[in-house]
Design a protein around this motif. Structure first.
Motif, PDB file in Angstrom:
ATOM      1  N   MET A   1      -9.182  42.921 -28.370  1.00 10.28           N
ATOM      2  CA  MET A   1      -7.881  43.459 -28.757  1.00 10.28           C
ATOM      3  C   MET A   1      -7.951  43.996 -30.180  1.00 10.28           C
ATOM      4  SD  MET A   1      -4.195  41.510 -29.043  1.00 10.28           S
ATOM      5  CE  MET A   1      -4.100  41.110 -27.293  1.00 10.28           C
ATOM      6  N   THR A   2      -7.397  45.170 -30.403  1.00 11.85           N
ATOM      7  CA  THR A   2      -7.391  45.774 -31.718  1.00 11.85           C
ATOM      8  C   THR A   2      -6.241  45.231 -32.561  1.00 11.85           C
ATOM      9  OG1 THR A   2      -5.956  47.563 -31.025  1.00 11.85           O
ATOM     10  CG2 THR A   2      -8.340  47.894 -30.728  1.00 11.85           C
ATOM     11  N   VAL A   3      -6.296  45.519 -33.854  1.00  9.97           N
ATOM     12  CA  VAL A   3      -5.196  45.094 -34.716  1.00  9.97           C
ATOM     13  C   VAL A   3      -3.904  45.773 -34.297  1.00  9.97           C
ATOM     14  CG1 VAL A   3      -5.653  46.849 -36.483  1.00  9.97           C
ATOM     15  CG2 VAL A   3      -4.487  44.721 -37.108  1.00  9.97           C
ATOM     16  N   GLU A   4      -3.988  47.007 -33.768  1.00 10.47           N
ATOM     17  CA  GLU A   4      -2.790  47.684 -33.294  1.00 10.47           C
ATOM     18  C   GLU A   4      -2.179  46.952 -32.108  1.00 10.47           C
ATOM     19  OE1 GLU A   4      -5.663  49.200 -33.888  1.00 10.47           O
ATOM     20  OE2 GLU A   4      -5.195  50.522 -35.587  1.00 10.47           O
ATOM     21  N   ALA A   5      -3.025  46.483 -31.207  1.00 13.88           N
ATOM     22  CA  ALA A   5      -2.528  45.717 -30.060  1.00 13.88           C
ATOM     23  C   ALA A   5      -1.950  44.383 -30.510  1.00 13.88           C
ATOM     24  CB  ALA A   5      -3.657  45.503 -29.048  1.00 13.88           C
ATOM     25  N   PHE A   6      -2.558  43.788 -31.526  1.00 10.83           N
ATOM     26  CA  PHE A   6      -2.032  42.537 -32.071  1.00 10.83           C
ATOM     27  C   PHE A   6      -0.649  42.773 -32.679  1.00 10.83           C
ATOM     28  CE2 PHE A   6      -1.822  39.395 -35.634  1.00 10.83           C
ATOM     29  CZ  PHE A   6      -1.787  38.246 -34.863  1.00 10.83           C
ATOM     30  N   ARG A   7      -0.500  43.864 -33.421  1.00 13.01           N
ATOM     31  CA  ARG A   7       0.817  44.197 -33.963  1.00 13.01           C
ATOM     32  C   ARG A   7       1.839  44.349 -32.831  1.00 13.01           C
ATOM     33  NH1 ARG A   7      -2.078  47.395 -37.829  1.00 13.01           N
ATOM     34  NH2 ARG A   7      -1.746  46.505 -39.912  1.00 13.01           N
ATOM     35  N   ALA A   8       1.406  45.005 -31.765  1.00  9.53           N
ATOM     36  CA  ALA A   8       2.326  45.269 -30.663  1.00  9.53           C
ATOM     37  C   ALA A   8       2.840  43.984 -30.020  1.00  9.53           C
ATOM     38  CB  ALA A   8       1.648  46.151 -29.614  1.00  9.53           C
ATOM     39  N   LEU A   9       2.044  42.909 -30.074  1.00 14.16           N
ATOM     40  CA  LEU A   9       2.488  41.632 -29.524  1.00 14.16           C
ATOM     41  C   LEU A   9       3.742  41.106 -30.213  1.00 14.16           C
ATOM     42  CD1 LEU A   9      -0.874  39.664 -29.148  1.00 14.16           C
ATOM     43  CD2 LEU A   9       0.536  40.567 -27.296  1.00 14.16           C
ATOM     44  N   HIS A  10       3.976  41.571 -31.439  1.00 13.48           N
ATOM     45  CA  HIS A  10       5.107  41.081 -32.227  1.00 13.48           C
ATOM     46  C   HIS A  10       6.390  41.871 -32.002  1.00 13.48           C
ATOM     47  CE1 HIS A  10       1.574  39.519 -34.349  1.00 13.48           C
ATOM     48  NE2 HIS A  10       2.359  38.647 -34.940  1.00 13.48           N
ATOM     49  N   HIS A  11       6.345  42.910 -31.206  1.00  5.69           N
ATOM     50  CA  HIS A  11       7.504  43.795 -31.071  1.00  5.69           C
ATOM     51  C   HIS A  11       7.922  43.912 -29.607  1.00  5.69           C
ATOM     52  CE1 HIS A  11       7.364  45.070 -35.277  1.00  5.69           C
ATOM     53  NE2 HIS A  11       6.051  45.040 -35.149  1.00  5.69           N
ATOM     54  N   GLY A  12       9.200  44.161 -29.410  1.00  4.20           N
ATOM     55  CA  GLY A  12       9.729  44.358 -28.069  1.00  4.20           C
ATOM     56  C   GLY A  12       9.795  43.101 -27.234  1.00  4.20           C
ATOM     57  N   ARG A  13       9.843  41.949 -27.879  1.00  3.06           N
ATOM     58  CA  ARG A  13       9.866  40.687 -27.144  1.00  3.06           C
ATOM     59  C   ARG A  13      11.300  40.286 -26.824  1.00  3.06           C
ATOM     60  NH1 ARG A  13       4.769  38.671 -27.387  1.00  3.06           N
ATOM     61  NH2 ARG A  13       5.502  36.836 -26.260  1.00  3.06           N
ATOM     62  N   ALA A  14      11.471  39.595 -25.706  1.00  3.21           N
ATOM     63  CA  ALA A  14      12.773  39.009 -25.398  1.00  3.21           C
ATOM     64  C   ALA A  14      13.084  37.930 -26.429  1.00  3.21           C
ATOM     65  CB  ALA A  14      12.767  38.417 -23.993  1.00  3.21           C
ATOM     66  N   ALA A  15      14.363  37.734 -26.714  1.00  7.22           N
ATOM     67  CA  ALA A  15      14.761  36.793 -27.762  1.00  7.22           C
ATOM     68  C   ALA A  15      14.267  35.375 -27.494  1.00  7.22           C
ATOM     69  CB  ALA A  15      16.279  36.802 -27.910  1.00  7.22           C
ATOM     70  N   ASP A  16      14.198  34.990 -26.218  1.00  6.07           N
ATOM     71  CA  ASP A  16      13.775  33.627 -25.907  1.00  6.07           C
ATOM     72  C   ASP A  16      12.282  33.536 -25.603  1.00  6.07           C
ATOM     73  OD1 ASP A  16      13.766  34.973 -23.511  1.00  6.07           O
ATOM     74  OD2 ASP A  16      14.864  33.429 -22.392  1.00  6.07           O
ATOM     75  N   ASP A  17      11.525  34.564 -25.999  1.00  8.65           N
ATOM     76  CA  ASP A  17      10.088  34.603 -25.722  1.00  8.65           C
ATOM     77  C   ASP A  17       9.303  34.950 -26.991  1.00  8.65           C
ATOM     78  OD1 ASP A  17       7.651  34.631 -24.303  1.00  8.65           O
ATOM     79  OD2 ASP A  17       7.836  36.794 -23.922  1.00  8.65           O
ATOM     80  N   PRO A  18       9.370  34.092 -28.020  1.00 13.94           N
ATOM     81  CA  PRO A  18       8.600  34.378 -29.234  1.00 13.94           C
ATOM     82  C   PRO A  18       7.101  34.300 -28.961  1.00 13.94           C
ATOM     83  CG  PRO A  18       9.480  32.144 -29.323  1.00 13.94           C
ATOM     84  CD  PRO A  18      10.091  32.812 -28.107  1.00 13.94           C
ATOM     85  N   LEU A  19       6.342  34.990 -29.778  1.00 13.22           N
ATOM     86  CA  LEU A  19       4.883  34.971 -29.665  1.00 13.22           C
ATOM     87  C   LEU A  19       4.374  33.629 -30.184  1.00 13.22           C
ATOM     88  CD1 LEU A  19       2.140  36.396 -29.204  1.00 13.22           C
ATOM     89  CD2 LEU A  19       2.353  37.296 -31.543  1.00 13.22           C
ATOM     90  N   VAL A  20       3.720  32.868 -29.347  1.00 13.55           N
ATOM     91  CA  VAL A  20       3.218  31.539 -29.717  1.00 13.55           C
ATOM     92  C   VAL A  20       1.725  31.640 -30.013  1.00 13.55           C
ATOM     93  CG1 VAL A  20       2.896  29.149 -28.957  1.00 13.55           C
ATOM     94  CG2 VAL A  20       4.979  30.398 -28.329  1.00 13.55           C
ATOM     95  N   LEU A  21       1.364  31.315 -31.251  1.00 11.68           N
ATOM     96  CA  LEU A  21      -0.029  31.402 -31.697  1.00 11.68           C
ATOM     97  C   LEU A  21      -0.518  30.019 -32.107  1.00 11.68           C
ATOM     98  CD1 LEU A  21       0.106  34.625 -33.931  1.00 11.68           C
ATOM     99  CD2 LEU A  21      -0.502  34.442 -31.508  1.00 11.68           C
ATOM    100  N   PRO A  22      -1.283  29.341 -31.247  1.00 14.26           N
ATOM    101  CA  PRO A  22      -1.827  28.038 -31.641  1.00 14.26           C
ATOM    102  C   PRO A  22      -2.777  28.176 -32.823  1.00 14.26           C
ATOM    103  CG  PRO A  22      -2.042  28.397 -29.275  1.00 14.26           C
ATOM    104  CD  PRO A  22      -1.660  29.703 -29.877  1.00 14.26           C
ATOM    105  N   GLY A  23      -2.952  27.084 -33.559  1.00 12.29           N
ATOM    106  CA  GLY A  23      -3.782  27.107 -34.757  1.00 12.29           C
ATOM    107  C   GLY A  23      -5.063  26.321 -34.606  1.00 12.29           C
TER     108      GLY A  23
END
Length: 239
Positions: A1-23
């Motif tokens: 996945m490119t950085v552009e695709a990673f950015r895209a993961l942060h946009h256009g999401r449903a309000a109850d579907d935040p992007l979950v990134l484990p650490g």
């Protein structure tokens, strides 16, 4: 996945579907999270420090970048790295070293990693702008603000920093320790994605999304939970 695709993961999401990134804190934990199906990961500096036998805020830059490199090369999903306050490196060197790890994003905080003192927001914003210029579009910059963490309860202080960091070119803002009731106010003040770490006993992840969070990360929480399981194993072995 490119950085552009990673950015895209942060946009256009449903309000109850935040992007979950484990650490992940090491290569093994990174593989577990990636194999589980998470689309990306975000390393926690405190968790990585613990895995290296270091206290949070006291990991030498060389050790942190080496650890991030091992994590990145162990998985096929993109990895964003918590690199604290940048280890005193000049923006060009910081960006070059981070890109050498293979990471596609980073957290940069506005408090001193060792003393915890909040930085003056305007010079910090200028520094973020230099990092942005050095990176171009090659890094997703998550600007962490530590006002709530440092006991500054007035959300206007966080909002002022959000505006400065947005102008500096941040891709995302991270008001660490924000009380959930302040999230709608912050959400109304910026179009940027907002990163939130869940508080113990606080709202569920979907509810944090409805309140205004775009992305969820966990700091050292997952590493600490894993170590508690290891302690339980040790206690069982001791009988």
């Amino acid at each position: 996945m490119t950085v552009e695709a990673f950015r895209a993961l942060h946009h256009g999401r449903a309000a109850d579907d935040p992007l979950v990134l484990p650490g992940p804190w090491d290569a093994a934990s990174a593989r577990v999270f990636a194999d589980a199906g998470f689309p990306a990961l975000a390393t926690p500096s405190a968790g990585v420090a613990a895995s290296l036998g270091r206290e949070d805020g006291h990991t030498p830059a060389d050790e942190m970048f080496a650890a991030v490199t091992r994590i990145v090369r162990s998985v096929s999903v993109p990895v964003s790295a918590d690199i604290e306050a940048g280890y005193g490196l000049a923006p060009k060197e910081l960006v070059a070293r981070l890109l050498d790890t293979g990471a596609i994003g980073c957290n940069l905080e506005d408090s001193d990693s060792v003393t915890g003192a909040l930085k003056d927001p305007r010079p910090h914003a200028d520094w973020l702008a230099e990092v942005r210029a050095a990176a171009g579009g090659a890094l997703f910059i998550n600007a962490r603000m530590d006002t709530f963490l440092q006991g500054v309860a007035d959300p206007d202080e966080a909002i002022g920093r959000i505006r400065l960091y947005e102008e500096a070119g941040a891709d995302c803002v991270y008001p660490l320790g924000v009380p959930p009731e302040h999230l709608p106010l912050l959400r109304a003040e910026t179009a940027l994605p907002i990163n939130v770490s869940p508080l113990p006993g606080g709202p569920a992840l979907a509810e944090l999304g409805r309140l205004g969070a775009t992305r969820i990360t966990f700091g050292p929480q997952l590493q600490q939970e894993a170590m508690q399981k290891v302690r339980e194993i040790a206690d069982r072995l001791l009988g």
